[in-house]
Design an enzyme around this catalytic site. Structure first.
Site, PDB file in Angstrom:
ATOM      1  N   GLY A 173       0.925  -1.249  -0.171  1.00 41.21           N
ATOM      2  CA  GLY A 173       0.144  -0.064  -0.292  1.00 41.21           C
ATOM      3  C   GLY A 173       0.951   1.468  -0.149  1.00 41.21           C
ATOM      4  O   GLY A 173       2.062   1.018  -0.347  1.00 41.21           O
ATOM      5  N   ARG A 174       0.312   2.617   0.439  1.00 38.49           N
ATOM      6  CA  ARG A 174       1.001   3.609   0.459  1.00 38.49           C
ATOM      7  C   ARG A 174       2.327   3.397   1.055  1.00 38.49           C
ATOM      8  O   ARG A 174       3.400   3.868   0.757  1.00 38.49           O
ATOM      9  CB  ARG A 174       0.182   4.699   0.833  1.00 38.49           C
ATOM     10  CG  ARG A 174      -0.830   5.363   0.046  1.00 38.49           C
ATOM     11  CD  ARG A 174      -1.780   6.425   0.696  1.00 38.49           C
ATOM     12  NE  ARG A 174      -1.908   6.039   2.030  1.00 38.49           N
ATOM     13  CZ  ARG A 174      -3.081   5.256   2.467  1.00 38.49           C
ATOM     14  NH1 ARG A 174      -3.974   5.171   1.478  1.00 38.49           N
ATOM     15  NH2 ARG A 174      -3.251   4.962   3.590  1.00 38.49           N
ATOM     16  N   ILE A 175       2.435   2.877   2.315  1.00 37.10           N
ATOM     17  CA  ILE A 175       3.561   2.844   3.157  1.00 37.10           C
ATOM     18  C   ILE A 175       4.737   2.059   2.815  1.00 37.10           C
ATOM     19  O   ILE A 175       5.761   2.071   2.538  1.00 37.10           O
ATOM     20  CB  ILE A 175       3.152   2.545   4.804  1.00 37.10           C
ATOM     21  CG1 ILE A 175       2.249   3.732   5.468  1.00 37.10           C
ATOM     22  CG2 ILE A 175       4.559   2.569   5.750  1.00 37.10           C
ATOM     23  CD1 ILE A 175       1.591   3.445   6.724  1.00 37.10           C
ATOM     24  N   ARG A 201      -2.077  -8.592  -1.211  1.00 39.29           N
ATOM     25  CA  ARG A 201      -3.459  -9.304  -1.604  1.00 39.29           C
ATOM     26  C   ARG A 201      -3.357  -9.333  -3.094  1.00 39.29           C
ATOM     27  O   ARG A 201      -3.866 -10.166  -3.686  1.00 39.29           O
ATOM     28  CB  ARG A 201      -4.541  -8.554  -0.870  1.00 39.29           C
ATOM     29  CG  ARG A 201      -5.430  -9.356  -0.127  1.00 39.29           C
ATOM     30  CD  ARG A 201      -6.319  -8.711   0.674  1.00 39.29           C
ATOM     31  NE  ARG A 201      -6.134  -7.206   0.354  1.00 39.29           N
ATOM     32  CZ  ARG A 201      -6.671  -6.359   1.213  1.00 39.29           C
ATOM     33  NH1 ARG A 201      -7.681  -6.712   2.147  1.00 39.29           N
ATOM     34  NH2 ARG A 201      -6.488  -5.114   1.152  1.00 39.29           N
ATOM     35  N   ARG A 223       1.465  -3.889  12.927  1.00 41.37           N
ATOM     36  CA  ARG A 223       0.721  -4.030  13.843  1.00 41.37           C
ATOM     37  C   ARG A 223       1.016  -5.215  14.805  1.00 41.37           C
ATOM     38  O   ARG A 223       1.285  -6.232  14.022  1.00 41.37           O
ATOM     39  CB  ARG A 223      -0.840  -4.312  13.641  1.00 41.37           C
ATOM     40  CG  ARG A 223      -1.641  -2.919  13.624  1.00 41.37           C
ATOM     41  CD  ARG A 223      -2.029  -2.241  14.627  1.00 41.37           C
ATOM     42  NE  ARG A 223      -2.866  -1.309  14.658  1.00 41.37           N
ATOM     43  CZ  ARG A 223      -2.554   0.000  14.067  1.00 41.37           C
ATOM     44  NH1 ARG A 223      -1.210   0.362  14.248  1.00 41.37           N
ATOM     45  NH2 ARG A 223      -3.387   0.954  14.077  1.00 41.37           N
ATOM     46  N   GLU A 276       0.770  -5.248  23.259  1.00 39.58           N
ATOM     47  CA  GLU A 276       1.589  -4.128  23.855  1.00 39.58           C
ATOM     48  C   GLU A 276       0.630  -3.256  24.586  1.00 39.58           C
ATOM     49  O   GLU A 276      -0.490  -3.034  24.357  1.00 39.58           O
ATOM     50  CB  GLU A 276       1.882  -3.186  22.750  1.00 39.58           C
ATOM     51  CG  GLU A 276       1.018  -2.523  21.782  1.00 39.58           C
ATOM     52  CD  GLU A 276       1.346  -2.218  20.471  1.00 39.58           C
ATOM     53  OE1 GLU A 276       2.144  -2.659  19.719  1.00 39.58           O
ATOM     54  OE2 GLU A 276       1.039  -1.123  20.038  1.00 39.58           O
ATOM     55  N   HIS A 302       6.038   1.384  19.704  1.00 40.44           N
ATOM     56  CA  HIS A 302       5.008   1.747  18.726  1.00 40.44           C
ATOM     57  C   HIS A 302       4.943   3.352  18.240  1.00 40.44           C
ATOM     58  O   HIS A 302       4.275   4.098  18.934  1.00 40.44           O
ATOM     59  CB  HIS A 302       3.436   1.490  19.236  1.00 40.44           C
ATOM     60  CG  HIS A 302       2.439   1.307  18.212  1.00 40.44           C
ATOM     61  ND1 HIS A 302       1.502   0.556  18.139  1.00 40.44           N
ATOM     62  CD2 HIS A 302       2.338   2.103  16.915  1.00 40.44           C
ATOM     63  CE1 HIS A 302       0.737   0.566  17.160  1.00 40.44           C
ATOM     64  NE2 HIS A 302       1.087   1.585  16.286  1.00 40.44           N
ATOM     65  N   GLY A 327       5.995   4.405  15.044  1.00 44.48           N
ATOM     66  CA  GLY A 327       6.013   4.456  13.681  1.00 44.48           C
ATOM     67  C   GLY A 327       5.896   5.920  13.054  1.00 44.48           C
ATOM     68  O   GLY A 327       6.369   6.341  12.212  1.00 44.48           O
TER      69      GLY A 327
HETATM   70  C1  GLV Z   1      -0.490   3.583  13.743  1.00 43.84           C
HETATM   71  O1  GLV Z   1       0.008   2.561  14.301  1.00 43.84           O
HETATM   72  C2  GLV Z   1      -1.495   4.155  12.973  1.00 43.84           C
HETATM   73  O2  GLV Z   1      -2.061   2.880  12.586  1.00 43.84           O
HETATM   74  O3  GLV Z   1      -1.617   5.089  12.586  1.00 43.84           O
END
Ligand code: GLV
Length: 325
Positions: free
Chosen positions: A155-157, A177, A238, A267, A285, A287
């Site tokens: 995807g974008r990331i 996918r 995640r 977490e 967490h 990111g």
């Molecule tokens: C962070 O984990 C998000 O989903 O933006």
């Protein structure tokens, strides 16, 4: 009369100012996460909520909030929200895509490089006084340049992570996918492969799929066994996408070389096995956690909420069918 809203966690002043222009705001600037009962009580008379991934928005909660029209998550991931339950009750749900792509990709790369060059382990050794002088064979890491990067989730990331690989002249594989367009594959110089091929061939496996029942334990004992013993696993998406107990075992036995982790099952109570290992880089967490990006995420969520409560369509509406109820 202004609509009533709840902001479940601390946000920036400009976010509250903006929300206050349009809504009657109750906010939790103390930033202590509400337990489910408190959240339900606070939300019972509200028209909207700005929430975060630490808030579970499920059918039981929505039942107790008859006025609720919009749930604006300050996150791109929305596995904390029961989307079908929202849709069934005509509640719009929104997320914050786009604004965090680059920061999250940067963090994935921090983990790739940190795990490859043993950054946190070596810092601990320096601080602990173990560094007594230079040696040729000292604390050797692995090269990132010219290695093979395998990205799960294009995807974008995922694409932002792949773009950065060009600077390291890496071979890029991906699994998704559905295959992305050939123009994107060409631009990123990325080749589509099956899940197992990606695991077998990659030196760095990066996970960027959203969490869902389908991606629960996408990486478990079987998958870790398929990876090269010299490979590094990076989870920047995640907790739950990886079976953390299986990963601890693989890192301990040397089935894979190292891992870089931003997210964990359960977490912040991560598997204690990780804490005993040197070959894992652990961050909490973060990111998307840069000042500019977190401000942009909060404003994106606020814009989504205000659009929904003023008769518009939120820019990042996840369930367009809800608006038709
Ligand atoms: C962070 O984990 C998000 O989903 O933006």
């Amino acid at each position: 009369m202004k609509p009533k809203i709840l902001v479940t966690r601390e946000v920036f002043d400009e976010t509250l100012e903006f929300l206050g222009r349009h809504c009657e705001v109750e906010s939790n600037q103390q930033d202590v996460a509400f337990d489910p009962e408190t959240l339900a009580r606070r939300l019972a008379d509200k028209d909207g909520v700005v929430c975060s991934l630490t808030d579970r928005v499920d059918a039981k909660l929505i039942e107790r909030c008859p006025r609720l029209k919009v749930v604006a998550n300050i996150a791109v991931g929305y596995n904390n929200i029961d989307l079908p339950a929202c849709t069934a009750r005509g509640v719009m749900a929104t997320n914050t895509p786009g604004v965090l792509d680059d920061s999250t990709a940067d963090l994935a790369w921090t983990l790739i490089l940190g795990a490859a060059r043993r950054l946190t382990e070596l810092e601990r050794r320096v601080r602990g006084g173990e560094w007594t002088g230079w040696r040729l064979k000292q604390w050797l890491g692995m090269d990132v340049h010219h290695a093979t990067l395998g990205i799960f989730g294009m995807g974008r990331i995922g694409q932002a992570i792949a773009r950065r690989a060009a600077g390291f002249e890496m071979k890029v594989l991906y699994h998704n996918r559905s295959r992305v367009g050939s123009d994107i594959e060409r631009r990123l110089n990325a080749a589509y492969v099956t899940k197992d091929e990606l695991l077998r061939q990659s030196d760095f496996v990066v996970l960027q799929v959203p969490y869902s029942p389908e991606t629960h334990h996408l990486i478990g004992a079987r998958e870790l066994k398929l990876m090269k013993p010299t490979a590094v696993l990076v989870n920047s998406t995640r907790g739950g996408v990886v079976d953390d107990a299986a990963l601890v075992a693989a890192l301990k036995s040397g089935a894979i070389r190292a891992a870089g982790l931003d997210v964990f099952e359960n977490e912040p109570r991560l598997n204690p096995g990780f804490l005993e290992l040197d070959n894992v880089v652990l961050v909490p967490h973060v990111g998307s956690s840069t000042e500019a990006t977190r401000r942009a995420m909060a404003m994106t969520a606020a814009n989504n909420l205000v659009a929904a409560l003023t008769g518009g369509t939120p820019p990042n509406l996840l369930n367009p069918e809800a608006g038709k109820k």
